[in-house]
Motif scaffolding. Structure first.
Motif, short mmCIF file in Angstrom:
data_model
loop_
_atom_site.label_atom_id
_atom_site.label_comp_id
_atom_site.label_asym_id
_atom_site.label_seq_id
_atom_site.Cartn_x
_atom_site.Cartn_y
_atom_site.Cartn_z
N GLU A 36 -47.62 -12.76 -24.96
CA GLU A 36 -48.31 -14.02 -24.62
C GLU A 36 -47.41 -14.86 -23.72
O GLU A 36 -46.28 -15.17 -24.09
CB GLU A 36 -48.68 -14.78 -25.89
CG GLU A 36 -49.15 -16.20 -25.68
CD GLU A 36 -50.32 -16.35 -24.70
OE1 GLU A 36 -51.31 -15.62 -24.83
OE2 GLU A 36 -50.22 -17.20 -23.78
N TYR A 94 -57.75 -27.36 -23.76
CA TYR A 94 -58.89 -27.33 -24.67
C TYR A 94 -59.66 -26.04 -24.46
O TYR A 94 -59.97 -25.70 -23.32
CB TYR A 94 -59.84 -28.50 -24.41
CG TYR A 94 -59.31 -29.81 -24.90
CD1 TYR A 94 -59.27 -30.08 -26.27
CD2 TYR A 94 -58.87 -30.77 -24.02
CE1 TYR A 94 -58.78 -31.29 -26.73
CE2 TYR A 94 -58.38 -31.98 -24.47
CZ TYR A 94 -58.34 -32.24 -25.84
OH TYR A 94 -57.85 -33.42 -26.29
N LYS A 95 -59.95 -25.35 -25.53
CA LYS A 95 -60.79 -24.14 -25.43
C LYS A 95 -61.83 -24.20 -26.54
O LYS A 95 -61.98 -25.23 -27.18
CB LYS A 95 -59.91 -22.91 -25.57
CG LYS A 95 -59.02 -22.70 -24.35
CD LYS A 95 -58.43 -21.32 -24.35
CE LYS A 95 -57.67 -21.07 -23.06
NZ LYS A 95 -57.06 -19.74 -23.07
N GLN A 137 -59.84 -33.12 -19.76
CA GLN A 137 -59.80 -31.84 -19.04
C GLN A 137 -61.08 -31.61 -18.25
O GLN A 137 -62.18 -31.79 -18.78
CB GLN A 137 -59.62 -30.73 -20.08
CG GLN A 137 -59.38 -29.38 -19.48
CD GLN A 137 -59.05 -28.38 -20.57
OE1 GLN A 137 -58.10 -28.54 -21.33
NE2 GLN A 137 -59.86 -27.35 -20.67
N ASP A 160 -62.69 -12.94 -22.77
CA ASP A 160 -62.99 -13.49 -21.44
C ASP A 160 -62.60 -12.54 -20.31
O ASP A 160 -63.13 -12.65 -19.21
CB ASP A 160 -62.25 -14.83 -21.24
CG ASP A 160 -63.06 -16.01 -21.77
OD1 ASP A 160 -64.00 -15.78 -22.55
OD2 ASP A 160 -62.75 -17.16 -21.39
#
Ligand SMILES: Cc1cc2nc3c(=O)[nH]c(=O)nc-3n(C[C@H](O)[C@H](O)[C@H](O)COP(=O)(O)OP(=O)(O)OC[C@H]3O[C@@H](n4cnc5c(N)ncnc54)[C@H](O)[C@@H]3O)c2cc1C
Length: 454
Positions: A33, A42-43, A277, A299
């Motif tokens: 990662e 923000y997700k 955002q 994704d």
């Protein structure tokens, strides 16, 4: 050189769900990662029932329930503007998860980084788990260019360039996946005529319901989080963000306070545009998720419009299904990469359908015309009032099953709401839930038949 069973590039929620599933079955995993955790973007934060069921199977439902906020109903409001500029409620439609037969008849809101932290904490209990962070995947060595057998991954980690070998490589690095590029996959992209502003701010204790407000030219969504916070989304036109920034933060506060007067004063906790955002929705469709010994999930494989709250859930569900397939492959010694196609067979159809559903939901809010709003109100009214349509919608977004839309649904939209046979409906709705055989067909004989049934 280090060697793993599976190397996962990207420790987003899709990669981490996959990793947890694997290490619980003693499959040796490296997760790479690049962003320092916890991330700041923000997700997705809305967990659908299927994702909750998956975490229950993996033994972390309790921690997730503790850290999240239950939303059994999504309340949608259609508003019209009066001449004096005030708003009038034209239509109220509640969409209920409790129509579903699931141990979790609800959606749950959880801060994205908190969810990842819980999964990492659980995975760290297993010796098969290795997590490099921050570490950035760079390139691959390919052994057989024709069949695309990826051999080694080059990773920048701890100031060094390290090569790692693995039986399988998974691209879980989000929408700009490098593995997808290395697989030479063709990407079909859909762009939209709108963008979103999103941010989390404090809420009053008694603001506990998920609410979506739309007028003919505005849309805002409010989704309560734990610890008296609320995640907000506001639809804007491209270019509007720049104009709003020039005019000042009041242009951001005002729509929330207009649509939800109970929140007056709360958006003002946001004191800088830097906290807000800008989210540019995009839809990616990719024809193949698998090439040689590499596979893409989440994704990287299918980016969807956020309107239906599905992106994060698709990534979690991909992780769980691919994880179960790898476990079977390693346990049974069936390591031929062709077996990876079994993942694609289960997941691609489902992801494509939800991508289409998210796209249609986005279109319903895309054009700022009164006649579009009237059409939307008509559709929403029918959707809520006809028990079959209401159930179908909730089932299809929940991920626990799929009931295809049919020509008969056209009649249901037009005809009287209560004309339906409850007995037939109950029998049929039961059949539309995904069984273990649908989710993990490789454990069953006649797997082809179970898949073609879907
Ligand atoms: C602003 C925003 C709001 C959203 N809102 C919602 C919502 O309300 N509901 C919903 O369901 N979905 C929402 N989504 C979508 C959802 O967040 C994604 O679908 C989900 O996070 C996908 O998970 P993933 O694991 O596939 O990818 P990601 O979450 O993108 O994770 C990919 C990870 O890979 C890492 N990475 C990338 N390249 C490399 C590399 N070369 N080496 C190492 N690591 C790498 C990244 O740092 C990242 O951590 C939203 C997305 C955004 C951006």
């Amino acid at each position: 050189m280090e060697k793993y069973d599976v190397v996962i590039i990207g420790g987003g929620i899709g990669g981490l769900t996959l990793a947890l599933k694997l290490v619980q079955a003693d499959v040796r995993v490296l997760v790479v990662e690049k962003a320092k955790q916890p991330g700041k973007i923000y997700k997705g934060e809305l967990l659908q029932p299927k994702s909750l069921e998956i975490f229950k199977e993996m033994g972390i439902a309790y921690q997730i329930v503790e850290a999240s906020f239950s939303l059994p109903t999504i309340h949608t409001y259609e508003m019209t503007e009066k001449k004096d500029g005030t708003l009038k409620e034209e239509l109220y439609i509640p969409l209920h998860y409790n129509r579903l037969s699931s141990p979790f008849p609800e959606a749950r809101m959880i801060p994205h980084e908190k969810l990842k932290e819980l999964v990492i904490r659980e995975a760290e209990k297993y010796p098969a788990f290795t997590y490099w962070n921050p570490a950035t995947f760079q390139t691959f060595t390919v052994k057989d260019e024709w069949n695309k057998r990826f051999e080694k991954a080059k990773i920048a980690y701890d100031g060094e360039e390290v090569e790692v070998e693995a039986h399988f490589f998974v691209g879980a690095e989000g929408r700009s996946s490098l593995l997808r590029k290395a697989m030479n996959e063709h990407v079909i992209t859909t762009q939209y005529n709108h963008q979103f502003l999103t941010v989390t701010f404090p809420r009053p204790k008694d603001f506990t319901q998920a609410k979506m407000y739309a007028s003919h030219d505005s849309f805002i969504g409010l989704f309560p989080l734990p610890e008296d916070q609320v995640r907000s989304v506001m639809l804007i036109k491209p270019g509007q963000y720049k104009e709003m920034k020039k005019k000042g933060l009041h242009t951001f506060y005002k729509p929330f306070e207009r649509f939800e007067p109970g929140l007056k004063g709360y958006p003002e906790n946001i004191q800088s545009w830097k906290e807000i955002q800008l989210m540019i929705p995009i839809r990616h469709n990719i024809p193949n998720y698998v090439k040689g010994n590499a596979v893409i999930i989440g994704d990287a494989a299918h980016t969807v419009h956020p309107m239906a709250g599905e992106g994060m859930n698709l990534a979690i569900q991909d992780g769980a299904v691919l994880g179960e397939l790898f476990v079977w492959m390693f346990k049974e010694g069936r390591l031929h990469p062709a077996n990876l196609r079994k993942f694609e067979k289960v997941r691609k159809k489902r992801a494509d359908r939800l991508s289409r559903l998210s796209h249609l939901s986005a279109l319903a809010y895309s054009w700022p015309y009164k006649w579009v709003q009237r059409g939307r109100m008509f559709a929403l009214k029918r959707l809520e009032r006809h028990p079959v349509l209401h159930y179908k919608h909730m089932l299809n977004i929940s991920g626990i099953g799929w009931w295809p839309y049919s020509a008969l649904d056209g009649l249901r939209f037009l005809g009287p709401g209560q004309v339906f046979s409850r007995k037939r409906f109950e029998k049929k709705s039961e059949k539309m839930l995904f069984s273990n055989k649908n989710d993990y067909p490789w454990y069953f004989k006649n797997e082809e038949r179970s898949q073609s049934k879907e």
